[in-house]
Design an enzyme around this catalytic site. Structure first.
Site, PDB file in Angstrom:
ATOM      1  N   SER A 184       0.809  -1.167  -0.127  1.00 22.92           N
ATOM      2  CA  SER A 184       0.022  -0.016  -0.055  1.00 22.92           C
ATOM      3  C   SER A 184       1.007   1.327   0.115  1.00 22.92           C
ATOM      4  O   SER A 184       1.817   1.432  -0.844  1.00 22.92           O
ATOM      5  CB  SER A 184      -0.769   0.027   1.355  1.00 22.92           C
ATOM      6  OG  SER A 184      -1.888   0.989   1.023  1.00 22.92           O
ATOM      7  N   ASP A 261      -9.281  -6.558  -3.782  1.00 24.50           N
ATOM      8  CA  ASP A 261      -8.805  -5.003  -3.395  1.00 24.50           C
ATOM      9  C   ASP A 261      -9.983  -4.284  -3.731  1.00 24.50           C
ATOM     10  O   ASP A 261     -10.374  -3.428  -4.646  1.00 24.50           O
ATOM     11  CB  ASP A 261      -7.588  -4.863  -3.850  1.00 24.50           C
ATOM     12  CG  ASP A 261      -7.051  -3.662  -2.871  1.00 24.50           C
ATOM     13  OD1 ASP A 261      -7.806  -2.869  -2.104  1.00 24.50           O
ATOM     14  OD2 ASP A 261      -5.679  -3.286  -2.903  1.00 24.50           O
ATOM     15  N   HIS A 291      -7.376  -5.646   0.225  1.00 24.76           N
ATOM     16  CA  HIS A 291      -6.353  -4.786   0.402  1.00 24.76           C
ATOM     17  C   HIS A 291      -5.662  -5.098   1.629  1.00 24.76           C
ATOM     18  O   HIS A 291      -4.252  -5.095   1.466  1.00 24.76           O
ATOM     19  CB  HIS A 291      -6.873  -3.477   0.651  1.00 24.76           C
ATOM     20  CG  HIS A 291      -5.883  -2.245   0.504  1.00 24.76           C
ATOM     21  ND1 HIS A 291      -5.346  -2.091  -0.505  1.00 24.76           N
ATOM     22  CD2 HIS A 291      -5.561  -1.764   1.651  1.00 24.76           C
ATOM     23  CE1 HIS A 291      -4.390  -0.970  -0.125  1.00 24.76           C
ATOM     24  NE2 HIS A 291      -4.663  -0.665   1.218  1.00 24.76           N
TER      25      HIS A 291
END
Length: 326
Positions: A184, A261, A291
């Site tokens: 991320s 995600d 995610h």
């Protein structure tokens, strides 16, 4: 949208109230146009500063700044390290090393996401340690966990450089097999480091997971405000222009994304891969991965292992190590 407004009002209510009150006073004494000007500048300043509050969550969960789970909880051998960054902040790191039978193992620098601290990633790190047989250096950004300072884009980049420089000073690891891993927000940090001229040729491999093309791109997706399409770039305090930087990446690259995600669209992974300048680059889309839980999918570690087995050695000219002063 409601969540964003609630966060802003909760964290910035003092300065918001002051802006509104001062605008009212100016309106009373000087008229509408001057009051509107002051109010507009005040709100613009609040929104600019508030971008950090919407991106960085070092206090989620609430005890993340005072309690960091130790690798010993997962029976991992480790060193707890604090190194000063170039601008003087002490950055907390865990170095988890394989038994010293051989120093010729890859070492991964792990850059975590935008919330919590590095201790909350230890279950995943334990998998890296046991299934990939590598060393791992976990980095806790400034303002996170037990590290000093406050988070910022340039600050996180500097913390990444600090971590890399630290490994280059150690003689008990193979400095020709450094892997950058970022999930991320950490993916953007890893991409920045891998794209820098002074570092790019010393990085063996880059792995990014569920990361984005840029913060302005993510703002358009999450906020859905049409005005963001015309918002000048300087209005974004945090940019993390990963898509632009990928063309400068020359290290072997694996882009991992969860097919499910719901935060970062999987298409961004494909865009990053297409832009990547590395001769060896691959995409791993893991079915059912979200995610935050892509690393729990059955094929996750196998996909990383297959990639690492195909990564060639660094060229001889890249093996000359330049030690930076930290």
């Amino acid at each position: 949208m409601y969540h964003i407004l609630r966060v802003l009002l909760y964290r910035l209510w003092v300065v918001s109230t002051f802006t509104l009150f001062s605008s009212a006073i100016i309106f009373w004494f000087y008229g509408f146009f001057l009051a509107l000007t002051v109010f507009s500048f005040g709100i613009s300043g609040i929104l600019y500063s508030a971008q950090d509050l919407l991106l960085y969550y070092p206090n989620d969960p609430p005890d993340s700044r005072v309690f960091v789970l130790q690798p010993s909880n997962y029976k991992l051998p480790y060193e707890s390290v604090k190194i000063k960054s170039k601008d003087g902040f002490k950055i907390h790191m865990f170095l988890i090393k394989q038994p010293t039978i051989s120093n010729h193992r890859p070492t991964m620098i792990f850059f975590h996401g935008n919330a919590g601290n590095m201790g909350q990633r230890l279950c995943n790190v334990s998998g890296f340690y046991h299934k990939l047989n590598i060393n791992i250096l976990l980095v806790e950004y400034r303002g996170y966990g037990l590290s000093e300072g406050s988070p910022s884009e340039q600050g996180l980049y500097m913390d990444a450089q600090t971590a890399f420089d630290y490994l280059m000073q150690r003689n008990d690891i193979d400095r020709t097999q450094i892997i950058l891993f970022g999930r991320s927000l950490g993916g953007a940090v890893a991409i920045d480091l891998a794209s820098r001229l002074e570092y790019k040729n010393k990085i063996w491999a880059l792995i990014v997971e569920n990361t984005f093309t840029s913060i302005p791109d993510m703002a358009k997706i999450l906020l859905k405000w049409r005005c963001l399409n015309w918002l000048p770039m300087f209005c974004h305090k945090n940019k993390y222009m990963s898509l632009h930087k990928m063309s400068s990446v020359s290290s072997a690259t694996l882009v991992v994304c969860g097919a499910c995600d719901a935060l970062v669209p999987p298409r961004m992974a494909r865009e990053l891969l297409v832009r990547c300048g590395a001769p060896l680059k691959r995409l791993a889309v893991l079915s059912g991965g979200g995610h935050d839980d892509t690393w729990t999918r059955p094929d996750y570690y196998a996909a990383l292992q297959r990639f690492l087995l195909d990564v060639p050695p660094l060229p001889d000219e890249a093996r000359v190590t330049v030690v930076h002063t930290v």
